[in-house]
Structure formats: C-alpha cells, structure tokens
Design an enzyme around this catalytic site. Structure first.
Site, PDB file in Angstrom:
ATOM      1  N   SER A 141       0.779  -1.327  -0.104  1.00 56.77           N
ATOM      2  CA  SER A 141       0.045  -0.078   0.022  1.00 56.77           C
ATOM      3  C   SER A 141       0.917   1.258   0.032  1.00 56.77           C
ATOM      4  O   SER A 141       1.850   1.281   0.604  1.00 56.77           O
ATOM      5  CB  SER A 141      -1.032   0.057   1.275  1.00 56.77           C
ATOM      6  N   LYS A 195      -4.539  -6.994   3.327  1.00 58.73           N
ATOM      7  CA  LYS A 195      -4.521  -5.755   2.445  1.00 58.73           C
ATOM      8  C   LYS A 195      -5.925  -5.518   1.959  1.00 58.73           C
ATOM      9  O   LYS A 195      -6.216  -4.079   1.753  1.00 58.73           O
ATOM     10  CB  LYS A 195      -3.484  -6.073   1.211  1.00 58.73           C
ATOM     11  N   HIS A 198      -7.184  -3.747   4.518  1.00 57.60           N
ATOM     12  CA  HIS A 198      -7.096  -2.251   4.673  1.00 57.60           C
ATOM     13  C   HIS A 198      -7.675  -1.265   3.647  1.00 57.60           C
ATOM     14  O   HIS A 198      -8.022  -0.355   4.065  1.00 57.60           O
ATOM     15  CB  HIS A 198      -5.430  -2.426   4.291  1.00 57.60           C
ATOM     16  N   ASN A 199      -7.945  -1.955   2.388  1.00 55.91           N
ATOM     17  CA  ASN A 199      -8.639  -1.112   1.415  1.00 55.91           C
ATOM     18  C   ASN A 199     -10.149  -1.008   1.939  1.00 55.91           C
ATOM     19  O   ASN A 199     -10.699   0.299   1.430  1.00 55.91           O
ATOM     20  CB  ASN A 199      -8.630  -1.898   0.211  1.00 55.91           C
ATOM     21  N   GLU A 202     -10.016   1.792   4.093  1.00 55.49           N
ATOM     22  CA  GLU A 202      -9.796   3.037   3.267  1.00 55.49           C
ATOM     23  C   GLU A 202     -10.989   3.649   2.631  1.00 55.49           C
ATOM     24  O   GLU A 202     -11.397   4.854   2.799  1.00 55.49           O
ATOM     25  CB  GLU A 202      -8.816   2.457   2.223  1.00 55.49           C
TER      26      GLU A 202
HETATM   27  C1  6PG Z   1      -3.364   1.367  -1.473  1.00 52.57           C
HETATM   28  C2  6PG Z   1      -4.607   1.724  -2.251  1.00 52.57           C
HETATM   29  C3  6PG Z   1      -4.454   1.117  -3.860  1.00 52.57           C
HETATM   30  C4  6PG Z   1      -5.461   1.620  -4.489  1.00 52.57           C
HETATM   31  C5  6PG Z   1      -6.806   0.674  -4.627  1.00 52.57           C
HETATM   32  C6  6PG Z   1      -8.115   1.261  -4.296  1.00 52.57           C
HETATM   33  O1  6PG Z   1      -3.280   0.841  -0.489  1.00 52.57           O
HETATM   34  O2  6PG Z   1      -2.270   1.904  -2.152  1.00 52.57           O
HETATM   35  O3  6PG Z   1      -5.660   0.900  -1.486  1.00 52.57           O
HETATM   36  O4  6PG Z   1      -4.396  -0.377  -3.463  1.00 52.57           O
HETATM   37  O5  6PG Z   1      -5.897   2.971  -4.481  1.00 52.57           O
HETATM   38  O6  6PG Z   1      -6.588   0.079  -5.524  1.00 52.57           O
HETATM   39  O7  6PG Z   1      -8.687   1.468  -5.252  1.00 52.57           O
HETATM   40  P1  6PG Z   1     -10.445   1.510  -5.708  1.00 52.57           P
HETATM   41  O8  6PG Z   1     -10.927   2.707  -4.821  1.00 52.57           O
HETATM   42  O9  6PG Z   1     -10.272   1.640  -7.150  1.00 52.57           O
HETATM   43  O10 6PG Z   1     -10.935   0.202  -5.337  1.00 52.57           O
END
Ligand code: 6PG
Length: 490
Positions: A141, A195, A198-199, A202
């Site tokens: 990430s 991960k 994590h997303n 996010e």
């Molecule tokens: C990271 C991000 C990266 C990316 C994802 C999310 O941890 O560096 O999460 O992996 O930005 O692809 O993207 P989407 O919003 O398009 O699902």
C-alpha cells in the site's frame, strides 16, 4: 546490459537479488526503490519499451539488469530466485505466474505484489507448492509515491520465504520511529486478506471524510477553500492522517480551465476496482458486521446509480430544519463525529481480520498490523499508535471501542456525534457512514436488542427454535404456535 551502478552492495556474481516484472508505474517505482537501496534489480516487462524507458530515465539510480524474455530474466537472478510480479490482478497474474513457474526451480520465490483476491492467493500458493516453488502474496500500500519512497508491505506466504525476503522488503518499506512498515502477516493468503481489509477501511475512511465535507458544504455553506482550511486544522489533532491531509490538498486545488474549485468540476460518481467489495463479501461469509465498509461500498454504487439519481431528482425533502447557527460549534461536532465514526471503521476492520485469521488459522497479530500501517500506506494515521497500544495491552481485544483510550475518545465525542446525525437528518443531508457507525455503537452497547423478537418470529413461521435466558445456551426450545402454544424442548 547493466545500467551504471551507483552502489557497491550488489552481488559479486553480478546476478540480481530481486527481479521485478510488470513495469507500469507501481512496478517501476518499486524496482527503483530496491535499486536505490543498493540491490541489483533485474527488470522485465511484456513490452520492452517500458523496460528501456525505466533504464533510460532512472538507470543512474542504482544497478538494474535489463532483460527481454522470461528466460533471460530468470537467468539474471541469484538463487533462490526472488521475483516480484506487479501486474493486474486476475488472469494477467495467473499468466505471468505460469510462465515464471515453468522457468524457475524448486526453492525459488514468486511474490505477487498486486491487489489479488486472497482466495486466489491461497489457490496459487497450493499449486506452486506442489512444484516446489514458494509463493508469497504481498499486499503493498501507498500508491505510486509509496512504492518509490517506502510503502507499507503485508507479505503472506511461508515463514521460510520471509526469511529470504523479509530483510529486502523491510529495507524498502516506510519506517516509523525506526521500525519498518513490513512484517510477515501469516501463511498463504494472510497478506492479501489483510491488504483487502486495509482497503475496506480506506473506503470507509474516505466515505466519512466525504460526509464531513458535505456537512460543512451544505450544512454551513462553506466554500471548498474554507473546508480545506478546516481539514488542515483537523490534521493537526487526533485526526492526523494521510487521507485528511490530502483532502485539504484536493479541496484547495483550482481547476485551470474554469477557475472553479477542482472538486466542483469532477463528476460525483465514485468508482472502484473491487477490493472494498471483496471486503464486504468476505465479511458476509465470516458473519462480521463491517457496516461502515458496506455503507462506503454501497455509497459509491449509489453515486454511480445515474438513472435512479435522475429519477429521484426533485423528490420532496419534506420540511427541513434550520441550518446550524453556530458554525464553530457545528464544525467541532463534525470533527468529533468523524473521529468517533473512524474509530468504529477500524474496530470493524480489525474484527474482520481477527475472524479471517481464526477461520484460516493464520495467527495474524492485530498489533503488528497497527504498527506497519503507521507509515507508507493510504490509511496511515496518528491514532494507529493507540490501536497498537490497545492490542499490546490485550491481544484478544474483542473490540477497539472497549479499550480505555478509544472508550474515552468515543465518550468525549458521543454528544457531538448524535447532534450531527440529527442535524444531517433534519437538513436532508445523507450521512450513511456517520449514522450507521452510531447505530453500530448503540447496538453493541444495548443490553436487549430486538433479536429476541426475530427469534420468536423465526420459531413461529419455521419452527427454527430459540434459546432461553434462563437455560443453558445450547438448550433449544420451540413454542407450539399452531397448537396449544405450550413450549417444548427441541
Ligand atoms: C493502496 C490503495 C491502492 C488503490 C486501490 C483502491 O493501498 O495503495 O488502496 O491499492 O488505491 O486500488 O482503489 P479503488 O478505490 O479503485 O478500489
């Protein structure tokens, strides 16, 4: 052809310690990061033009070995060979793995640094293990900038592979207080699972930031530049984080073409590549209520529901309430609501990781994650230090909000949180993230939920049985609803 070397820590054999295939921005930045740390890096890409561009523009940054074919690429590596794949998740990854596996030998290590689905990682590791190869699914990430200057790295796969790989990955990762933002997460798919979550966090974080922005915009009538200043101020306190910091930057950006704030000329339909959706799908299977992540995924989908939004435009709002009269007080309320909701998002994400770890027997240590997420990654935030402390104090913490620091933080913000959700509702401003986080909090702390009634209904129409509060939890009972309505043991 080897590029000019600026470091003398390369191997005496002239072979590369690591190979990187897939030289789009992420791959080429990671390759440069390895080279800048003194490693000799073999580079490969399906189209040689990208390889040549990397060497031409950045060859002086370290020692690269340019290769054209997979055979040349594999031959350029010292053993055990270590190859990092940075290609699109899904079929392209399988294609590269198969080609590499045919050229590699037992003991060699293939690392997938893309956003792969963890179930694919488990499958790939099994298949490669049968051929004597090690496979490491590593979450990486930090975007382009992180890849170059220090990402947060979440490697799964066999422990032995980490022994050969760990020092290199730790060297190129971000460091916070001298501690690398990289550690072995657990076997097989653990790295990619973590991960993925994590997303998911996010997504949730970004949704909450979006709601805070909208409340300040529509609730107080602040301009984008004024809201940017608010976020900059927030970033100096508890909310200190990468996403809050860059929110201010995005809001401050002026569109060169129109002179308007850039945010006002971007189409408001949020896209996604899929990791947030995977997080929710996995949470459904595991039975973990990641309501904040689910709301964030659905909110993106709603924003893109163009036909429905068009059909609903102009529908009545009913009688709306008054806008807040005290802007300073309301802004502080929103800040506190954002912080409390954010705590819930992380609490839910960590619960999913604990559940996934238990399900797959990965033994993931939540405190380690909080440590490696402090730097490099997209959700890096000051309060991860507090999360680490909470899991250090109790590795089996059932929920973050029960840890003293977070309990106090939520207590300090709870009144603001309720006021914000009430005000948003009265003003007709959608706040699915704030509201569902608050409901989650209220539900967890409620002594008697309506679930007893649901059990009663299930027993009524389907004889699904129920447990009683005055009997052992395993004992089941059924009421003879269509008979004399007496209760029987089931
Ligand atoms: C990271 C991000 C990266 C990316 C994802 C999310 O941890 O560096 O999460 O992996 O930005 O692809 O993207 P989407 O919003 O398009 O699902």
């Amino acid at each position: 052809m080897s590029s000019s070397a600026t470091s003398d820590t390369g191997t005496s054999s002239g072979l590369a310690q690591i190979g990187v295939t897939g030289l789009a921005v992420m791959g080429s930045n990671i390759a440069r990061n390895f080279a800048r740390h003194g490693y000799t890096v073999a580079v490969h890409n399906r189209s040689v033009a990208k390889t040549d561009a990397l060497i031409a523009e950045h060859g002086h940054e370290g020692r690269f070995i340019r290769t054209e074919t997979i055979a040349e690429f594999v031959a350029a590596l010292e053993r055990p060979r270590r190859v990092l794949i940075m290609v699109k998740a899904g079929a392209p990854t399988d294609a590269v793995i198969n080609e590499l596996a045919d050229a590699m030998e037992p003991g060699d290590i293939i690392i997938d640094g893309g956003n792969a689905r963890y179930t694919d990682t488990i499958r790939r590791e099994q298949a490669l293990a049968e051929r004597g190869l090690h496979f490491v699914g590593a979450g990486i990430s930090g975007g382009e900038e992180g890849a170059l200057n220090g990402p947060s790295i979440m490697p799964g796969g066999p422990k032995e592979s980490y022994e050969a790989l760990g020092p290199m990955l730790e060297a190129i990762s971000a460091h916070v207080d001298g501690v690398p933002c990289c550690t072995h997460i657990g076997p097989d798919g653990a790295g990619h699972f973590v991960k993925m979550v994590h997303n998911g966090i996010e997504y949730s974080d970004m949704q909450l930031i979006g709601e805070a922005y909208q409340l300040l915009r529509d609730g107080l009538g602040l301009s984008a530049a004024q809201i940017a200043d608010v976020f900059t101020e927030w970033n100096a306190g508890d909310l200190d984080s990468f996403l809050v910091e860059i929110t201010a930057e995005v809001l401050r950006q002026v569109d060169a073409k129109t002179g308007k704030p850039l945010v006002d000329v971007i189409v408001d339909e949020a896209e996604q590549k899929g990791t947030g959706r995977w997080t929710v799908q996995s949470a459904l299977d595991l039975g973990v209520p990641v309501t904040g992540i689910a709301e964030a995924v659905f909110s993106r989908a709603l924003s893109g529901s163009v036909a429905q939004r068009r059909a609903a435009a102009g529908l009545t709002s009913g009688t709306l309430g008054q806008k807040p009269s005290d802007a300073t007080k309301f802004t502080e309320d929103v800040r506190r609501a954002l912080y409390a909701s954010k705590i819930i998002a992380y609490a839910q994400g960590f619960n999913q990781i604990q559940a996934g770890s238990a399900e797959y027997g990965w033994n993931v240590k939540p405190g380690d994650l909080a440590t490696i997420w402090r730097g490099g990654c997209i959700i890096r935030a000051k309060f991860l230090n507090r999360i680490k402390e909470a899991f250090d104090a109790d590795p089996n913490l059932p929920t973050l909000i029960a840890a003293p620091y977070f309990r106090d933080a939520v207590e300090a913000g709870i009144d603001s949180w309720r006021r914000v959700v009430v005000t948003a509702t009265e003003l007709g401003i959608p706040v699915p993230g704030f509201a569902s986080a608050l409901s989650y909090y209220d539900a967890l702390r409620t002594e008697r939920l309506p679930a007893a009634l649901i059990q009663g209904l299930r027993d009524y129409f389907g004889a699904h049985t129920y447990a009683r509060i005055d009997a052992p939890r395993e004992a089941r009972f059924h009421t003879l609803w269509s008979g004399d309505r007496s209760e029987v043991s089931a």
